[in-house]
Structure formats: C-alpha cells, structure tokens
Design a protein around this motif. Sequence first.
Motif, PDB file in Angstrom:
ATOM      1  N   TRP A 101      23.072  35.832   4.425  1.00 35.32           N
ATOM      2  CA  TRP A 101      23.782  34.575   4.224  1.00 35.32           C
ATOM      3  C   TRP A 101      23.275  33.874   2.979  1.00 35.32           C
ATOM      4  N   MET A 113      23.844  43.078  11.055  1.00 29.66           N
ATOM      5  CA  MET A 113      22.907  42.138  10.442  1.00 29.66           C
ATOM      6  C   MET A 113      23.604  41.546   9.229  1.00 29.66           C
ATOM      7  N   ALA A 168      15.428  43.457   7.346  1.00 26.79           N
ATOM      8  CA  ALA A 168      15.820  42.772   8.582  1.00 26.79           C
ATOM      9  C   ALA A 168      16.214  43.777   9.662  1.00 26.79           C
ATOM     10  N   HIS A 187      32.468  35.204  12.318  1.00 22.39           N
ATOM     11  CA  HIS A 187      31.604  36.363  12.099  1.00 22.39           C
ATOM     12  C   HIS A 187      32.433  37.644  12.086  1.00 22.39           C
ATOM     13  N   HIS A 224      14.278  44.375  13.241  1.00 26.99           N
ATOM     14  CA  HIS A 224      15.005  44.354  14.513  1.00 26.99           C
ATOM     15  C   HIS A 224      14.827  45.683  15.251  1.00 26.99           C
ATOM     16  N   THR A 260      19.271  34.158   3.731  1.00 25.91           N
ATOM     17  CA  THR A 260      18.690  34.349   5.053  1.00 25.91           C
ATOM     18  C   THR A 260      19.422  35.500   5.726  1.00 25.91           C
ATOM     19  N   THR A 261      18.848  36.013   6.788  1.00 29.33           N
ATOM     20  CA  THR A 261      19.504  37.077   7.553  1.00 29.33           C
ATOM     21  C   THR A 261      19.551  36.690   9.018  1.00 29.33           C
ATOM     22  N   SER A 262      20.561  37.201   9.708  1.00 27.40           N
ATOM     23  CA  SER A 262      20.665  37.003  11.155  1.00 27.40           C
ATOM     24  C   SER A 262      21.631  38.036  11.715  1.00 27.40           C
TER      25      SER A 262
END
Length: 157
Positions: free
Chosen positions: A62, A59, A109, A16, A113, A5-7
């Motif tokens: 994960w 970004m 991603a 982080h 964004h 996943t990405t965030s």
Amino acid sequence: MPQITTSIANFDDPAHAQAIVDIINSYAIEPHGGERVLPEEISSKIVPGMKATPGAFTMFAWDGEVPVGAAICFQGFTTFAAKPLVNIHDLAVLPAYRGQGIGTMLLEAVETHAKSLGCCKVTLEVRKANPQAEKLYLRVGYGDPDGFETRFLDKKL
C-alpha cells in the motif's frame, strides 16, 4: 520512496477484491503477461475462487490507502520436508511503483507470514520473458538451493 506498508487482503472487502483484479490486469497487459486484460468471465471468478481455496491469501503493498502491488499466494505441502509451504503464484507491482523496493517488501511480507504459518519454504516461478522479476528473485535469495535446476511445467486440462 513513498511510505509503503503491507497487509493481507480481505477477500470479503469489495475494494480489496477489485484491487486484486486490477493489479493482476496491470501485469496481464504487459508482453510477459500475455498482452491482454483478463476476460470478465475469468476476472469475476478470481477472488471468489481464492476465497473458496483453503490456504489462499493475497499480500498487498500500500502507498497510503492505494494498493500498489500484490502477491497472490497458496499454501501447499512439501513431502521432502513433511511441512507446509507457500507458493507465490503471482507477484505484481503497478508500473509507476516499480524499482522502489516494493517487490522486495512483498516477498519479505510473504516470507514472514509463511513462517508464522509454520511453512518451511516459499516457492515461485518466473517466466523467461521477465528477466527483471528474475533478477529481483535471485537478488533476495530465491534460486535452486539444493543445486537442482528447477523449471515449472504445466498442462492445461
């Protein structure tokens, strides 16, 4: 392939912040990254410096709860379109996770964004010594769309 996943990273989250430094260092120790870990006097300033820079974001990719890649980005502005842009300053995937499409996911991603920010393009640079990364960037559409060969130059101050 793992469930990736990405965030966007939270610069205020110590886990982080450490992951950003760890992922950058995983690239830095490779031949095309300079073959050395960043000194503590630099690595300790990365996230505070980014946090203090308007438009900076990271970004993450994960694998569950484990950060396995990062794109370090900064917003800018292009006069030729009179619109904002995003520059990917660093893109790194941990060695054990390479070749699994994670770099592509991070680029997508960042692009998503950037569009949400009203940006007209995403820029990046790649070292000649890193042909694997260049192959990825060309494969997903990065290049010289206007027909001008582009090189990024710098001057240390």
